[in-house]
Write a protein that holds these residues in place. Structure first.
Motif: not given
Length: 123
Positions: A98-106
């Motif tokens: 659930d909600r995997t965040y990328s290194h790229d905040s965009h």
């Protein structure tokens, strides 16, 4: 992209135990929550249990006293210890990120599913 690899399904008799594990791999910064859903034949996919980065657990009332969810210290592996299994626990169990965040905040967070692992409880 995140890949979820599940292991630990199988066939057991009522009252026995199984442990499911799921490891997330790929390129990502963090995953808000990891957990498990299950789907019985002809039914919708339902929550079993999830655990956040902070250790907050959400679980179904039907498994709360029998299943234990935990997350590894690196936060990328989730384990579901299933005790006192019942025939009604028979289902395909899916790992969920659930909600995997990328290194790229965009890039907005994304959710991922594993392929599923069969759990059968039968005498």
């Amino acid at each position: 992209q995140v890949r979820l690899v599940e292991s630990g399904g199988g066939s057991v008799q009522p009252g026995e135990s199984l442990k499911l594990s799921c490891t997330a791999s790929g390129t990502f910064l963090s995953i808000y929550a990891l957990g498990w859903y299950r789907q019985r034949p002809g039914e919708e996919r339902d929550l079993v249990a999830t655990i956040t980065n902070a250790g907050t657990i959400k679980s179904s009332d039907s498994v709360k006293d029998r299943f234990t969810i935990s997350r590894s210290s690196d936060k990328n592996t989730v384990t579901l210890q299933m005790d006192n299994l019942k025939p009604e626990d028979t289902a395909v169990y899916y790992c969920y990120a659930d909600r995997t965040y990328s290194h790229d905040s965009h890039i907005p967070p994304a959710d991922y599913w594993g392929q599923g692992t069969q759990v059968t409880v039968s005498s």
